[in-house]
Design an enzyme around this catalytic site. Structure first.
Site, short mmCIF file in Angstrom:
data_model
loop_
_atom_site.label_atom_id
_atom_site.label_comp_id
_atom_site.label_asym_id
_atom_site.label_seq_id
_atom_site.Cartn_x
_atom_site.Cartn_y
_atom_site.Cartn_z
N ASP A 1 0.81 -1.23 0.00
CA ASP A 1 0.00 0.00 0.00
C ASP A 1 0.85 1.28 0.00
O ASP A 1 0.35 2.35 -0.34
CB ASP A 1 -0.92 0.03 1.24
CG ASP A 1 -1.85 -1.16 1.29
OD1 ASP A 1 -2.00 -1.85 0.26
OD2 ASP A 1 -2.43 -1.40 2.36
N ARG B 1 -16.46 -2.79 -18.84
CA ARG B 1 -16.05 -4.00 -18.14
C ARG B 1 -15.30 -3.62 -16.86
O ARG B 1 -14.68 -2.55 -16.80
CB ARG B 1 -15.11 -4.86 -19.00
CG ARG B 1 -15.78 -5.50 -20.20
CD ARG B 1 -16.74 -6.61 -19.79
NE ARG B 1 -17.29 -7.31 -20.93
CZ ARG B 1 -18.37 -6.94 -21.62
NH1 ARG B 1 -19.02 -5.83 -21.28
NH2 ARG B 1 -18.81 -7.66 -22.63
O1 F6P Z 1 -2.44 -3.99 3.26
C1 F6P Z 1 -2.25 -4.78 2.13
C2 F6P Z 1 -3.57 -5.18 1.53
O2 F6P Z 1 -3.31 -5.97 0.39
C3 F6P Z 1 -4.52 -4.04 1.19
O3 F6P Z 1 -4.17 -3.37 0.00
C4 F6P Z 1 -5.84 -4.75 1.12
O4 F6P Z 1 -6.91 -3.86 1.38
C5 F6P Z 1 -5.71 -5.78 2.23
O5 F6P Z 1 -4.31 -5.96 2.44
C6 F6P Z 1 -6.35 -7.10 1.94
O6 F6P Z 1 -6.22 -7.88 3.07
P1 F6P Z 1 -6.44 -9.46 3.10
O7 F6P Z 1 -5.25 -10.10 2.42
O8 F6P Z 1 -6.49 -9.78 4.54
O9 F6P Z 1 -7.70 -9.73 2.34
#
Ligand code: F6P
Length: 324
Positions: free
Chosen positions: A130, A248
């Site tokens: 992120d 899409r």
């Molecule tokens: O923080 C990393 C991340 O991939 C975010 O971008 C995303 O919102 C979240 O983790 C998804 O989390 P999980 O893998 O627990 O579904």
């Protein structure tokens, strides 16, 4: 610190490509300093369950190029409780762990800070696709995730152009639009939607319509997952307007978290890992390694976790200006 003989290392939160080269660098730097290393399996959950295993030079061989984390990772609710943290401290005490390296994102670094506040020596390393950690230009995994996204957008553009379609492509990033913004610029998206900058849905529809009128054969809109309304709602609204493009949606999802780390991520992870281990040996604690320009500098975990990283407006303006 004179009395450090054994360090622990864990990965926590969402995995990020580059965690493995970072673990490798921590282990081999520690061995170089004549320290023992215990790998902690399963993030903070493993810490409070005592899932520890010694790591030698060979245990971290052949992992430099692998995505994910050999130590595995988790999001631990137990560790966020005082009894959970006390249990973790007892486990480290009985296993002889004198100091800890925590590799992870925002929540993981806050966990590291709480250990430091209990008097336990800890250094954090920012790892999250992120790129939402304050004080560092880059976290481990961001560059790899960006390259994955850009590769996907390039492919989607091929099919979008062939069919005269508008594509809404959703990227990860929680409440942070870094991935969407940067991927949008380097893949030439017609529009980027990020949570930090609200945009009325009418403006999105107008932009798609304008792209059609200007004779574009496709319209690529990169949407950060934290943008509201969500990607599906936007797509439905665009489709309902019958603008000319068929519409899409592609949600890239967890594919963004996998894959072998890029050279940039391997180097960043390696530098962070070596740096963090040296900091612990020097008796520094409560610190996070941060990339600032080309330098790696230590900043306090307190500062890193109590501030919000801002997105550059300059990049937003650049994306908008170039989408002609
Ligand atoms: O923080 C990393 C991340 O991939 C975010 O971008 C995303 O919102 C979240 O983790 C998804 O989390 P999980 O893998 O627990 O579904």
């Amino acid at each position: 610190m004179e009395n450090i003989k054994t360090i622990g290392v864990l990965t926590s939160g969402g995995d990020a490509p580059g965690m493995n080269p970072c673990i490798r660098a921590v282990v081999r730097t520690a061995l170089d300093k004549k320290l023992n290393v215990l790998g902690i399996y399963g993030g903070y959950e493993g810490l409070l369950n005592g899932s520890f295993r010694p790591l030698g030079a060979r245990d971290v061989g052949g992992i430099l190029q692998r995505g994910g984390t050999i130590l595995q990772t988790a999001r631990s609710n137990n560790f966020q409780t005082i009894p959970g943290r006390m249990k973790a401290l007892r486990e480290m005490n009985s296993a002889g762990v004198d100091a800890l390296v925590v590799i992870g994102g925002d929540g993981s670094l806050r966990g590291a800070l709480s250990l430091m506040q209990e008097g336990f020596p800890v250094v954090g390393i920012p790892a999250s696709i992120d790129n939402d950690i304050y004080g560092t230009d880059m976290c481990i995994g961001v560059d790899t995730a960006l390259n994955t996204i850009v590769d996907a957008i390039d492919k989607l553009r091929d099919t979008a152009t062939s069919h005269n379609r508008a594509f809404l492509i959703e990227t990860m990033g929680r409440k942070n639009g870094y991935l969407a913004q940067h991927a949008g610029i380097v893949s030439g998206a017609e529009m980027v939607l990020i949570p930090e900058i609200p945009v009325e849905i009418e403006s999105v529809i107008k932009a798609v319509e304008n792209a059609y009128i200007r004779g574009k054969t496709h319209c690529i809109i990169v949407v950060a997952e934290g943008f509201e309304p969500n990607t599906t709602v936007i797509a439905e609204r665009i489709a309902a307007m019958k603008i000319g493009f068929d519409t899409r949606v592609t949600i890239l999802g967890h594919i963004q978290r996998g894959g072998k780390p890029t050279a940039f991520d391997r180097m960043l992870a390696t530098r962070y890992g070596a740096h963090a281990t040296r900091l612990l040996v020097e008796g520094k604690t409560g610190i996070m390694t941060a990339l600032q320009g080309r330098e790696i500098n230590p900043i306090s975990l307190e500062e890193a976790t109590s501030n919000k990283k801002a997105l550059s407006e300059e990049y937003f303006n650049l994306a908008t200006m170039l989408a002609r």
